[in-house]
Design a protein around this motif. Structure first.
Motif, short mmCIF file in Angstrom:
data_model
loop_
_atom_site.label_atom_id
_atom_site.label_comp_id
_atom_site.label_asym_id
_atom_site.label_seq_id
_atom_site.Cartn_x
_atom_site.Cartn_y
_atom_site.Cartn_z
N GLY A 1 60.58 -44.76 29.07
CA GLY A 1 59.35 -45.18 29.75
C GLY A 1 58.94 -44.16 30.79
N SER A 2 57.92 -44.51 31.59
CA SER A 2 57.36 -43.59 32.60
C SER A 2 57.65 -44.08 34.01
CB SER A 2 55.84 -43.46 32.41
OG SER A 2 55.55 -42.90 31.14
N TYR A 3 57.84 -43.10 34.92
CA TYR A 3 58.21 -43.41 36.30
C TYR A 3 57.45 -42.50 37.25
CZ TYR A 3 62.02 -45.64 33.76
OH TYR A 3 62.74 -46.40 32.88
N ASP A 4 56.95 -43.10 38.33
CA ASP A 4 56.16 -42.37 39.32
C ASP A 4 57.09 -41.76 40.36
OD1 ASP A 4 54.37 -41.39 41.14
OD2 ASP A 4 53.21 -43.24 41.35
N PHE A 5 57.11 -40.41 40.39
CA PHE A 5 57.91 -39.68 41.37
C PHE A 5 57.02 -39.14 42.50
CE2 PHE A 5 61.27 -40.17 38.47
CZ PHE A 5 62.46 -39.70 39.02
N LYS A 6 55.91 -39.77 42.72
CA LYS A 6 54.94 -39.44 43.77
C LYS A 6 54.15 -38.18 43.44
CE LYS A 6 54.27 -38.94 48.76
NZ LYS A 6 54.93 -38.86 50.07
N ASP A 7 54.83 -37.01 43.34
CA ASP A 7 54.12 -35.77 43.02
C ASP A 7 53.91 -35.60 41.51
OD1 ASP A 7 53.89 -35.01 45.64
OD2 ASP A 7 55.77 -33.87 45.65
N TYR A 8 54.67 -36.32 40.73
CA TYR A 8 54.55 -36.19 39.28
C TYR A 8 55.04 -37.47 38.61
CZ TYR A 8 59.58 -35.14 39.62
OH TYR A 8 60.91 -35.20 39.89
N ILE A 9 54.71 -37.61 37.34
CA ILE A 9 55.17 -38.74 36.54
C ILE A 9 56.21 -38.23 35.56
CG2 ILE A 9 54.50 -40.48 34.83
CD1 ILE A 9 51.71 -40.43 36.18
N LEU A 10 57.39 -38.82 35.59
CA LEU A 10 58.45 -38.48 34.66
C LEU A 10 58.48 -39.50 33.54
CD1 LEU A 10 61.95 -37.13 35.26
CD2 LEU A 10 61.76 -39.29 34.02
N HIS B 1 46.10 -32.48 38.24
CA HIS B 1 45.50 -31.29 38.85
C HIS B 1 45.27 -31.46 40.35
CE1 HIS B 1 45.20 -28.95 35.29
NE2 HIS B 1 44.30 -29.72 34.69
N LYS B 2 45.00 -32.69 40.79
CA LYS B 2 44.77 -32.88 42.23
C LYS B 2 46.04 -32.63 43.03
CE LYS B 2 45.56 -37.90 42.07
NZ LYS B 2 44.96 -39.23 42.32
N ILE B 3 47.20 -32.66 42.35
CA ILE B 3 48.46 -32.38 43.02
C ILE B 3 48.93 -30.96 42.74
CG2 ILE B 3 50.91 -32.99 43.12
CD1 ILE B 3 50.09 -35.89 42.67
N ASN B 4 48.83 -30.50 41.48
CA ASN B 4 49.31 -29.14 41.21
C ASN B 4 48.39 -28.08 41.82
OD1 ASN B 4 47.29 -28.12 39.17
ND2 ASN B 4 48.13 -29.77 37.90
N ALA B 5 47.07 -28.39 41.93
CA ALA B 5 46.09 -27.58 42.67
C ALA B 5 45.91 -26.16 42.13
CB ALA B 5 46.46 -27.53 44.16
N PHE B 6 46.23 -25.92 40.85
CA PHE B 6 45.90 -24.62 40.28
C PHE B 6 44.39 -24.51 40.17
CE2 PHE B 6 50.33 -24.70 39.10
CZ PHE B 6 50.70 -23.35 39.15
N PRO B 7 43.81 -23.36 40.52
CA PRO B 7 42.35 -23.21 40.47
C PRO B 7 41.80 -23.50 39.07
CG PRO B 7 43.34 -21.36 41.64
CD PRO B 7 44.47 -22.14 41.05
N GLU B 8 40.72 -24.24 39.01
CA GLU B 8 40.13 -24.62 37.72
C GLU B 8 39.74 -23.39 36.90
OE1 GLU B 8 36.52 -27.43 35.96
OE2 GLU B 8 37.00 -27.44 38.10
N GLY B 9 39.37 -22.31 37.59
CA GLY B 9 39.00 -21.09 36.90
C GLY B 9 40.15 -20.43 36.16
N TYR B 10 41.37 -20.93 36.35
CA TYR B 10 42.54 -20.37 35.65
C TYR B 10 42.80 -21.06 34.31
CZ TYR B 10 43.96 -17.69 39.80
OH TYR B 10 44.03 -16.80 40.86
N TYR B 11 42.05 -22.13 34.02
CA TYR B 11 42.27 -22.81 32.74
C TYR B 11 40.96 -23.32 32.13
CZ TYR B 11 42.41 -26.82 35.99
OH TYR B 11 42.12 -27.73 36.99
N ASP B 12 39.84 -22.67 32.48
CA ASP B 12 38.55 -23.12 31.97
C ASP B 12 38.19 -22.50 30.61
OD1 ASP B 12 38.22 -20.57 32.96
OD2 ASP B 12 36.31 -20.97 33.96
N ARG B 13 38.97 -21.53 30.15
CA ARG B 13 38.79 -20.94 28.83
C ARG B 13 40.12 -20.99 28.08
NH1 ARG B 13 34.20 -17.62 28.36
NH2 ARG B 13 32.60 -18.47 29.75
#
Length: 582
Positions: free
Chosen positions: A27-36, A58-70
């Protein structure tokens, strides 16, 4: 959703119980910064490890959207993060103790190529990383304290170090994305400038050993001849000089051990992007280019090889030719036709791995054995028409016959790993020699095979042993136990049901995970009866449509997406299906 502390309490409650009690943690578990998510729990400590994944929004990992828009940026980012994650968790592999695979923690380990893998996936909502964990036990008794150590002590730091942008080196991430953008720019320039390939000056083409794909230390850097040199102004790298391999017929010649095959292998690998430091990161080839070779003993199904082989003594029709044990020349003729069907814009050929009688017939042989007694039309007589009438270029490594000089638009001589443009010198020599003798360079009757080829319907032996491949039709009518089983044997082969598939000579397969994906695609086709009701092109189109909709999960073969799959090119999908004997 359950919280991480719920998982810890559950693990503590099943400590020292029988191993099957681990099933409760799925099953799934909330580890606050991520879901395991525990996707699948192994049956015992000696079985294949449990499948686990983490999802970081994405709101937590915060990688710029321009790094995965293509797509090419997304693939580059996924590849980079997967390499970092693989290195990070390797530090904790088997640090937790127990029997069997207890304490194992691992994910995919990419090679030199940048490929789309199921082990790391960046979507519009976040990043998912998939890996395996050997759930610890002593004998077959749960040791949950060691699993708590993995999931609560080891893993959180790995996830935060890799998948939180604030914890990465921003320049390092930016360099990865910029390299991907530069490589995509070169690919677009190939189309604009009508090139088959581009090899940058300073590239390192030789590999470390025959079994290592890393660059060879101390090797001669690539340097383009001035007459073939062009300069591309890349978005990030800036001006970059290198050798242009133009469309048409390019011949690579030279003495033994001077680098002919090394150059060709670099061009073969250039259909994929490579990581920085590989030495071939700026060696870029048309992404549809196909390496051709002879394959004694391979199967051929309903292939129109009449362009090359006709008028057989037994009167056998070659417009729908099948063989369970093809000769070298027949297999290479079929490979050309299959490559055309797969959309190849260029053929890459090494004389060393080709059938001599398929490639050419010298003047004396033609005089002694007349054309009407020879059913094979050699490749040398079709190469010009393939380019001018079908738009398919040829890059050919040759060292045994000067006949190839007559068809070449460009001739490159490799001299101690340095390329020289000897085209003009060769043309003058050909003109002088033509007065004495000249080989046949063209043959009549050039026509491309008709579309709509179907593969034979699979036999019952291709299935898992519980009925024919078409029993039940679509997968929805099958029971889970009736699913076709696949086994992967490294990069070179797999087995679907009871049918082995030999991919040793599909030389542009770069990774065993691509082979794993091909195995799942064959299973997908069998379970849906695609071979029986669709043409080969329709079958591949369905596979690609499924991939576009669902990604590699479309072919996963289970109710969860696991690591271990890597997307092959369309050309390798065709090659695999063409070699499936079922």
């Amino acid at each position: 959703m359950n919280h991480s502390q719920d998982l810890k309490r559950l693990l503590e409650s099943i400590d020292h119980k029988g191993y099957p009690a681990y099933k409760a943690v799925q099953g799934s578990y909330d580890f606050k910064d991520y879901i395991l998510t525990v996707d699948h729990v192994q049956g015992d400590p000696f079985a294949s490890p449990s499948k686990v994944s983490v999802f970081i929004p994405h709101k937590i990992n915060a990688f710029p959207e321009g790094y995965y828009d293509r797509q090419w940026k997304k693939t580059a980012l996924e590849d980079y993060l997967l390499r970092c994650f693989s290195q990070e968790i390797a530090r904790f592999n088997f640090k937790a103790k127990g029997s069997g695979k207890s304490g194992l923690i691992a994910t995919s380990r990419p090679g030199q190529e940048v490929l789309t893998r199921s082990a790391c996936e960046c979507t519009g909502t976040g990043i998912t990383a998939r890996f395996e964990v050997g759930f610890p036990a002593f004998g077959r008794t749960i040791n949950s304290g060691e699993l708590i150590k993995i999931l609560f002590d080891f893993l959180p730091g790995c996830v935060r170090n890799v998948f939180m942008y604030k914890n990465r080196n921003p320049k390092q991430v930016r360099d990865v994305i910029e390299l991907a953008e530069d490589q995509e720019f070169i690919r677009n320039e190939l189309k604009r400038l009508d090139l088959v390939s581009f090899a940058a000056d300073g590239s390192v083409l030789p590999r470390e050993t025959g079994i290592s794909d890393r660059p060879m230390k101390g090797s001669v850097p690539f340097s383009s001849p001035e007459s073939l040199k062009i300069t591309l102004n890349l978005p990030h790298h800036g001006p970059l000089c290198g050798m242009a391999v133009r469309r048409g017929i390019t011949l690579i010649v030279g003495g033994g051990y001077h680098g002919k095959s090394t150059l060709l292998k670099a061009l073969e690998a250039g259909v994929y992007n490579h990581i920085a430091g590989d030495g071939r990161e700026y060696v870029i080839t048309d992404s549809t280019a196909v390496k051709l070779r002879a394959e004694d003993g391979r199967s051929i199904s309903n292939v129109d090889i009449s362009l090359f082989i006709n008028d057989l003594p037994n009167g056998r029709d070659t417009s729908r030719f099948s063989s369970a044990d093809a000769s070298g020349s027949t297999s290479q003729a079929a490979a050309v036709i299959e490559g055309i069907e797969a959309g190849a814009a260029a053929f890459l050929i090494d004389e060393d791995t080709s059938a001599t009688n398929f490639m050419l017939r010298d003047e004396l042989m033609q005089k002694i054995v007349s054309r009407d007694k020879e059913p094979i039309t050699p490749f040398i007589e079709r190469a010009r028409d393939l380019y001018e009438k079908a738009g398919i270029s040829t890059v050919l490594v040759a060292g045994s016959s000067g006949a190839y000089f007559y068809i070449a638009d460009t001739v490159i001589q490799m001299d101690s790993y340095r390329p020289l443009d000897i085209t003009e010198q060769v043309k003058k020599a050909c003109e002088a020699y033509r007065e004495i003798s000249s080989p046949a360079l063209t043959a009549p009757g050039f026509s491309l095979p008709k579309p709509g080829r179907k593969l034979p319907a699979p036999a019952a032996s291709s299935d898992s042993g519980r009925g024919g491949a078409n029993s039940g039709g679509r997968r929805g009518n099958r029971k889970q136990d009736d699913r076709i089983k696949v086994k992967i044997f490294g990069r070179d082969s797999f087995q679907a049901g009871k049918e082995p598939v030999d991919l040793r000579f599909v030389e542009q397969l770069a990774d065993s995970e691509q082979t794993a994906a091909l195995a799942q695609m064959v299973r997908f086709c069998l379970e849906r009866g695609l071979f029986s009701r669709c043409t080969l092109k329709e079958t591949v189109d369905i596979l690609m449509l499924e991939y576009e909709k669902k990604g590699l999960a479309a072919f996963n073969g289970s109710n969860y997406t696991a690591m271990g799959l890597c997307m092959p090119r369309v050309q390798e999908i065709y090659a695999c299906l063409n070699r499936f004997r079922g």
